[in-house]
Structure formats: structure tokens, C-alpha cells
Design an enzyme around this catalytic site. Structure first.
Site, mmCIF file in Angstrom:
data_model
loop_
_atom_site.group_PDB
_atom_site.id
_atom_site.type_symbol
_atom_site.label_atom_id
_atom_site.label_comp_id
_atom_site.label_asym_id
_atom_site.label_seq_id
_atom_site.Cartn_x
_atom_site.Cartn_y
_atom_site.Cartn_z
ATOM 1 N N ASP A 82 0.874 -1.175 0.000
ATOM 2 C CA ASP A 82 0.000 0.000 0.000
ATOM 3 C C ASP A 82 0.909 1.221 0.000
ATOM 4 O O ASP A 82 1.795 1.347 0.852
ATOM 5 C CB ASP A 82 -0.874 -0.049 1.268
ATOM 6 C CG ASP A 82 -2.024 0.934 1.216
ATOM 7 O OD1 ASP A 82 -1.882 2.001 0.586
ATOM 8 O OD2 ASP A 82 -3.060 0.648 1.857
ATOM 9 N N ASP A 93 -3.616 7.544 -2.806
ATOM 10 C CA ASP A 93 -3.488 6.382 -1.926
ATOM 11 C C ASP A 93 -3.909 5.164 -2.751
ATOM 12 O O ASP A 93 -5.039 5.114 -3.243
ATOM 13 C CB ASP A 93 -4.434 6.627 -0.729
ATOM 14 C CG ASP A 93 -4.383 5.545 0.336
ATOM 15 O OD1 ASP A 93 -3.582 4.606 0.196
ATOM 16 O OD2 ASP A 93 -5.165 5.663 1.309
ATOM 17 N N HIS A 153 -12.066 5.963 2.613
ATOM 18 C CA HIS A 153 -12.094 7.192 3.410
ATOM 19 C C HIS A 153 -12.006 8.426 2.523
ATOM 20 O O HIS A 153 -11.488 8.362 1.407
ATOM 21 C CB HIS A 153 -10.918 7.181 4.394
ATOM 22 C CG HIS A 153 -9.618 6.786 3.743
ATOM 23 N ND1 HIS A 153 -8.737 7.703 3.244
ATOM 24 C CD2 HIS A 153 -9.087 5.564 3.471
ATOM 25 C CE1 HIS A 153 -7.702 7.061 2.707
ATOM 26 N NE2 HIS A 153 -7.894 5.753 2.815
ATOM 27 N N HIS A 161 -7.021 10.196 6.459
ATOM 28 C CA HIS A 161 -8.361 9.765 6.878
ATOM 29 C C HIS A 161 -9.095 11.000 7.354
ATOM 30 O O HIS A 161 -8.975 11.416 8.505
ATOM 31 C CB HIS A 161 -8.282 8.677 7.945
ATOM 32 C CG HIS A 161 -7.672 7.408 7.419
ATOM 33 N ND1 HIS A 161 -6.422 6.977 7.765
ATOM 34 C CD2 HIS A 161 -8.123 6.507 6.517
ATOM 35 C CE1 HIS A 161 -6.145 5.856 7.100
ATOM 36 N NE2 HIS A 161 -7.167 5.548 6.341
ATOM 37 N N GLU A 186 -11.160 0.991 -0.804
ATOM 38 C CA GLU A 186 -10.201 -0.091 -0.601
ATOM 39 C C GLU A 186 -10.823 -1.359 -0.033
ATOM 40 O O GLU A 186 -10.799 -1.568 1.167
ATOM 41 C CB GLU A 186 -9.010 0.359 0.243
ATOM 42 C CG GLU A 186 -9.320 1.132 1.496
ATOM 43 C CD GLU A 186 -8.043 1.620 2.191
ATOM 44 O OE1 GLU A 186 -7.074 0.860 2.283
ATOM 45 O OE2 GLU A 186 -8.032 2.778 2.637
ATOM 46 N N GLU A 281 -6.842 -0.936 -3.971
ATOM 47 C CA GLU A 281 -7.243 0.431 -3.597
ATOM 48 C C GLU A 281 -6.979 1.434 -4.712
ATOM 49 O O GLU A 281 -5.956 1.374 -5.393
ATOM 50 C CB GLU A 281 -6.470 0.877 -2.338
ATOM 51 C CG GLU A 281 -6.829 2.293 -1.882
ATOM 52 C CD GLU A 281 -6.156 2.693 -0.565
ATOM 53 O OE1 GLU A 281 -5.125 2.098 -0.222
ATOM 54 O OE2 GLU A 281 -6.681 3.610 0.095
HETATM 55 MN MN MN Z 1 -3.750 2.787 1.226
HETATM 56 MN MN MN Z 2 -6.460 4.237 2.150
#
Ligand code: MN
Ligand code: MN
Length: 298
Positions: A82, A93, A153, A161, A186, A281
Site C-alpha cells: 500500500d 493512496d 475514506h 483519513h 479499498e 485500492e
Molecule cells: Mn492505502
Molecule cells: Mn487508504
């Protein structure tokens, strides 16, 4: 919101994610993976939005390498990588699950497919509860379980977040997507034997600033300033501090800042039945007619 920066960060994150997907990581340590992936982000002109996560098998999320971390990827591991890139605090992200064990191919596919289906339905006004339902249905139809207490998020400048969640299961309430906002979706997936939830593990190796209030320890306060100047409120790893402080001292100073609640430490997240977990994600910005997936493959 600066859409150009979101798009720039997204392009970089997507390029690096595809590089991660295509590489053979067997025999590499998680330290090598984190440092390599982070360099790829930086070399493309972005900053890391958070330390690269290399969460293996039943660890679903939030593991990053310790300095010289010797944990080595084997051909039976399922590894969630990630990664985050940021330009002026505008974050991309994205994550990919790499796996060299064909036994887990379908599990990985189900996370990818759930994400794809979710992305195909997003536009301004879509209810996140409907996105959650689509993710859950897609995963269950393939014989697996979504992780109910992990979610996507909202994102804001220098905030990963940002308060709103996009569930991975159907759930009551929630909000509708708005334009001019960035979100991450995600899906996390485990096997049918999994509990479909994660719990906190003992290891904590991702940190973030909580408060800039001085602690009266001169060297710790220097570290506090260093964290603010380099990472703002975004997460960081011990590896990123040992470039300036010697590891032993860095640990002592960091512990001091955690005790004083100036810094927060995030535990790793483990599937409650210790079943393997896969993740996919993307970061996206909804618009009137559809969506800009900032981390889409080029
Ligand atoms: Mn992530
Ligand atoms: Mn994330």
C-alpha cells in the site's frame, strides 16, 4: 482543492503501483521493498504520503519495515503493498496485492473486481452504502468475505483519513459522494474461514504527529520540529528518522514523544481468525457524469 496536484500525485502512485505489481519480490526483505518503492515515488517528483505498507498474509494493514527489517518474502506469501504519493499535501493512496501462490489468485482477484465494480458506479450523489453493498456482494459471490471493519475514506490536504468512510459491506446510513472531494476506496477480502474483521496487533511501526506542544526534552522537541517540517500531520516510520538520528536514540526520543502524546503510534491490523487478506485500492474524485480515478492505470 487542487485537482492538478491530485492528478499529478495519482499518476505517480499508479506508475509505482504497476511497477510493484510486475516485480518479483521473492527473497527480498520488507526493508528493501519499502525503501525501493519509496525511492520510486520520490524519483518521480512526489513525496511519500505515508510509509509504504508491506502487510503479509493475515496482517491486513499498517505494517511498515523497521530499519533493516529482515522479514523476507517467500513464494507462499500474500503481500499487500500500500503506497501513497503527495504533491503539496494532495494525496494519492493506492494498493496492490502481490502473490506468487496460485492458491490465492482468486482471493486477490475478488479484491480487484470489487474495486472495479465500485469504481464503475461512482459519480456525484452516489450513496456510499450502495458502494458498500456492491463490494460485499461481489466478494461474497466469489466465495470470500469482506473485512467489515476496514473501509475507504475521504482525503483532504495533508490528511489521509479525513473523517468520512466508504464501507466494504452494506451498512445503514452513510453519506452521498460530493464533487470536488477526493476519496479512497479499498476493499479488503479474506477467505470464507476468516472472521471478516481485523483486530489490533502488538506491533506498532507507523506513527503520526498528534500535537506540536513542546515536551521540555530538548532533543525530543527537536525531533518534534523535524517531524512537523518533513511529514506535517502525515504518517511516518522510524526509518525516516534514522536518516538524521542514530537508531537507538531515535527510538528513545520517539518513545518519549508517544508517552507525552505528541505522537501517536498505529498498531498493525490482523484478521481475527488469522486468515490471509487481500486488498486493492484506488483514489478517486467524483464528477457529474462519472469519476476521475486519479490512480487508474495509464
Ligand atoms: Mn492505502
Ligand atoms: Mn487508504
Amino acid at each position: 482543492m487542487k485537482i492538478e496536484d491530485y492528478i499529478k500525485a495519482g499518476k505517480i502512485a499508479s506508475e509505482v503501483r504497476e511497477l510493484v505489481r510486475s516485480k518479483d519480490w521473492i527473497g527480498k526483505t520488507v526493508f528493501e521493498i519499502c525503501e525501493t518503492v519509496e525511492s520510486e515515488i520520490i524519483n518521480r517528483g512526489a513525496k511519500c504520503a505515508f510509509p509504504v505498507n508491506t502487510s503479509i498474509n493475515e496482517t491486513a494493514a499498517h505494517y511498515t519495515a523497521e530499519p533493516n527489517d529482515p522479514i523476507t518474502i517467500t513464494d507462499s506469501d500474500l503481500v499487500k503493498i500500500d503506497l501513497g504519493a503527495q504533491i503539496n499535501g494532495f494525496i494519492a493512496d493506492t494498493a496492490v496485492t502481490v502473490c506468487y501462490n496460485p492458491e490465492y489468485d482468486l482471493l486477490v482477484q475478488s479484491a480487484e473486481e470489487a474495486l472495479e465494480k465500485a469504481m464503475s458506479m461512482v459519480r456525484i450523489g452516489v450513496k456510499v452504502s450502495d458502494i458498500g453493498r456492491t463490494i460485499e456482494t461481489t466478494i461474497k459471490q466469489m466465495g470470500f468475505k469482506p473485512i467489515a471493519n476496514l473501509s475507504g475514506h475521504s482525503l483532504e490536504q495533508y490528511t489521509i483519513h479525513a473523517g468520512k468512510t466508504i464501507p466494504n459491506v452494506w451498512s445503514i446510513g452513510g453519506f452521498s459522494l460530493s464533487g470536488n472531494s477526493a476519496y479512497a476506496c479499498e476493499p479488503f477480502v479474506t477467505t470464507s474461514e476468516g472472521g471478516g474483521f481485523v483486530r489490533n496487533g502488538k506491533i506498532k511501526n507507523i506513527f503520526a504527529l498528534n500535537s506540536r506542544k513542546k515536551t521540555k526534552n530538548e532533543e525530543a522537541d527537536k525531533l518534534l520540529d523535524f517531524i512537523w517540517e518533513n511529514f506535517n500531520m502525515l504518517p511516518f516510520a522510524l526509518r525516516w528518522i534514522t536518516k538524521k538520528w542514530e537508531e537507538k536514540e531515535a527510538r528513545v526520543l520517539l518513545d518519549h514523544l508517544i508517552k507525552k502524546k505528541a505522537v501517536q503510534a498505529y498498531p498493525i491490523l490482523i484478521e481475527i481468525h488469522e486468515q490471509p487478506v487481500a486488498q486493492a485500492e484506488h483514489t478517486f474524485i467524483p464528477n457529474e457524469t462519472g469519476v476521475t480515478i486519479t490512480t487508474a492505470s495509464q
